[in-house]
Design an enzyme around this catalytic site. Structure first.
Site, PDB file in Angstrom:
ATOM      1  N   HIS A  10       0.854  -1.200   0.000  1.00  0.00           N
ATOM      2  CA  HIS A  10       0.000   0.000   0.000  1.00  0.00           C
ATOM      3  C   HIS A  10       0.884   1.242   0.000  1.00  0.00           C
ATOM      4  CE1 HIS A  10      -4.231  -1.432   1.217  1.00  0.00           C
ATOM      5  NE2 HIS A  10      -3.562  -2.443   0.700  1.00  0.00           N
ATOM      6  N   TYR A  18      -9.388   5.927   6.845  1.00  0.00           N
ATOM      7  CA  TYR A  18      -9.505   6.385   8.227  1.00  0.00           C
ATOM      8  C   TYR A  18     -10.554   7.492   8.227  1.00  0.00           C
ATOM      9  CZ  TYR A  18      -5.127   3.976   9.491  1.00  0.00           C
ATOM     10  OH  TYR A  18      -4.160   3.026   9.737  1.00  0.00           O
ATOM     11  N   PRO A  47      -4.353   1.482  18.614  1.00  0.00           N
ATOM     12  CA  PRO A  47      -4.023   0.924  17.298  1.00  0.00           C
ATOM     13  C   PRO A  47      -4.166   1.907  16.133  1.00  0.00           C
ATOM     14  CG  PRO A  47      -6.126   0.052  18.081  1.00  0.00           C
ATOM     15  CD  PRO A  47      -5.584   0.898  19.181  1.00  0.00           C
ATOM     16  N   LYS A  69       0.803   0.609  14.994  1.00  0.00           N
ATOM     17  CA  LYS A  69       2.206   0.574  15.409  1.00  0.00           C
ATOM     18  C   LYS A  69       2.646  -0.576  16.310  1.00  0.00           C
ATOM     19  CE  LYS A  69       3.533   3.868  13.053  1.00  0.00           C
ATOM     20  NZ  LYS A  69       4.262   3.460  11.882  1.00  0.00           N
ATOM     21  N   TYR A  94       4.035   7.039   9.571  1.00  0.00           N
ATOM     22  CA  TYR A  94       3.201   5.862   9.273  1.00  0.00           C
ATOM     23  C   TYR A  94       4.036   4.727   8.677  1.00  0.00           C
ATOM     24  CZ  TYR A  94      -1.133   3.387   8.145  1.00  0.00           C
ATOM     25  OH  TYR A  94      -2.152   2.458   8.089  1.00  0.00           O
TER      26      TYR A  94
END
Ligand code: RFL
Ligand code: PHB
Length: 396
Positions: free
Chosen positions: A79, A207, A299, A303, A391
């Site tokens: 991704h 998200y 979460p 991570k 990220y």
């Protein structure tokens, strides 16, 4: 349990056969260091725990270098971005802004499967069903780890102990209270997660910030979706039938996705409370903590597993330095090195949680500031780059 002998020997005893413990075993076995891993549950239980799904670039490299990256690279989905939505609009975080890196969507269940297979191939000793694990003599040169299998006592004499036994493990209890600080905070949110054999809502993760609460549309593969909904900390599974979850997801995701989302029966459903915990330092005498045994975070930034793996990178290299070069410098620096990355990650997970979740009673100033920050991310390439760097994972 293979060993008939009740008095065993190893250079390193690993307590906990989850992803952190298994990766440490794998790397140390590769370096010809004698390891015994003790796991309290059955192998099937460990393999069926549905948890993480996003693997950082550095975790992928670490697994590859340890000889366990083949299936992740062939079956994991690369991704290079994800969507953030708010007020029915969305924008994309291009992860390649972080030096061209990407993440991989590959389930924790697959990673533990790969790690068990690779450990088997190396002839590693992983003892399942180990009960009443305890550690003695940590201030001596030869600590001892004791445990029971079906009521029969066993003892392992070793040089070092690695506590990789997760948030509910026992290892950290063997550090005297006055030598350890446990930093803790609880968020007023939980996540209700479901897994369903449906096509994911989109080919990238979404998200979603929403007045009704945060939602996340994730996946494991093209026919397996993973969704999460922000809830309060006081909910019962029985109050969340599948239809209610799908209805709520449709309300929180942008129309563009909610109108086409494929719905189906959930095959797993569970709650996770959001909290941050850091145990400091991560070492006392001959005991080294790694992974969830030392730190937990919400979460939202994906991570936990990745941080467990970066701990293992530092710890495995420190053991290798000790056994191959006779130097204990890296072992002495382990806690400091690992904690630097832990605190950065705790900060990022908190920031992402606050950015995307909606408190039950949000005042208008807080909401305006949240929307402003989302707008800034959407408008500013520098803000998106900073998010992308965190990220995909800060370098080790
Ligand atoms: P684990 O996986 O808890 O493994 C610890 C092992 O130790 C065993 N054990 C003992 N063994 C012997 N004696 C004892 N006394 C023992 N006590 C416990 C346990 O049975 C277990 O097998 O810890 P580890 O290895 O440090 O791995 C950590 C990760 O599992 C965890 O951080 C992640 O799952 C967190 N996480 C995520 N991390 C990511 O990097 N990306 C994600 O996308 C992501 N999503 C998530 C998550 C965690 C979630 N939940 C359920 C907390 C999503 C969710 C919903
Ligand atoms: C997941 O797919 O389980 C997942 C993905 C991203 C997150 C957390 C969990 O931030």
């Amino acid at each position: 349990m293979k060993a008939k002998n009740q008095n065993l020997k190893a250079q390193v005893v690993i307590i906990g056969g989850g992803p952190a413990g298994l990766l440490l075993s794998q790397i140390l076995m590769n370096a010809n260091i004698e390891v015994i891993t003790l796991e309290t549950r059955t192998r099937n239980h460990v393999l069926s725990r549905i948890r993480a799904g996003v693997i950082e670039y550095g975790s992928m490299e670490l697994l590859k270098n340890a000889g366990v990256g083949e299936r992740l690279l062939s079956e994991g989905i690369k991704h290079s971005g994800f969507l953030i939505s708010s007020q029915n609009k969305d924008f994309r975080i291009d992860l390649t802004l972080a030096g061209g890196k990407s993440v991989y969507v590959y389930g924790q269940t697959e990673i533990t499967t790969d790690l068990y297979k690779a450990n088997d191939k190396l002839g590693a000793t992983v003892i399942h069903g180990a009960k009443n694990v305890s550690i003695q003599g940590l201030t001596t040169k030869n600590p001892q780890v004791s445990f029971e299998i079906s009521g029969k006592p066993y003892h392992i004499i070793c040089d070092y102990v690695a506590g990789c036994d997760g948030s509910k493990g026992v290892s950290k209890n063997f550090i005297p209270k006055e030598k350890m600080t446990v930093h803790k905070t609880q968020y007023p949110y939980s996540w209700l997660g479901i897994l369903s054999k449906t096509k994911p809502a989109h080919d990238e993760l979404i998200y979603a910030s929403h007045e009704r609460g945060f939602a996340l549309a994730s996946m494991r593969n093209e026919n397996l979706s993973r969704y999460y909904l922000q809830t309060t900390n006081h909910e019962n599974i029985s109050d969340w039938p599948d239809e209610k979850i799908w209805d709520e997801l449709k309300k929180r995701l942008p129309n563009e996705f909610s109108t086409t989302i494929e719905i189906g029966e959930s095959i797993e459903k569970s709650f996770t409370g959001l909290r941050s915990i850091v145990v400091e330092p991560m070492q006392w005498e001959r005991l080294f903590l790694a992974g969830d045994a030392a730190h937990i975070m919400p979460p939202t930034g994906a991570k936990g597993l990745n941080l467990a793996f970066s701990d293992i990178h530092y710890l495995a290299n420190a053991f290798i330095d000790f056994y191959q070069k006779g130097s204990s410098n890296s072992l002495n620096q382990y806690s400091e090195r690992a904690l630097a990355r832990v605190w950065q990650t705790i900060r990022f997970s908190k920031w992402m949680t606050n950015l995307l979740h909606t408190p039950a009673k949000i005042n208008s100033i807080e909401r305006k500031l949240q929307l402003l920050e989302l707008q800034e991310l959407s408008d500013s390439i520098l803000a998106r780059k900073a998010l992308a760097e965190n990220y995909v994972g800060v370098p080790y």
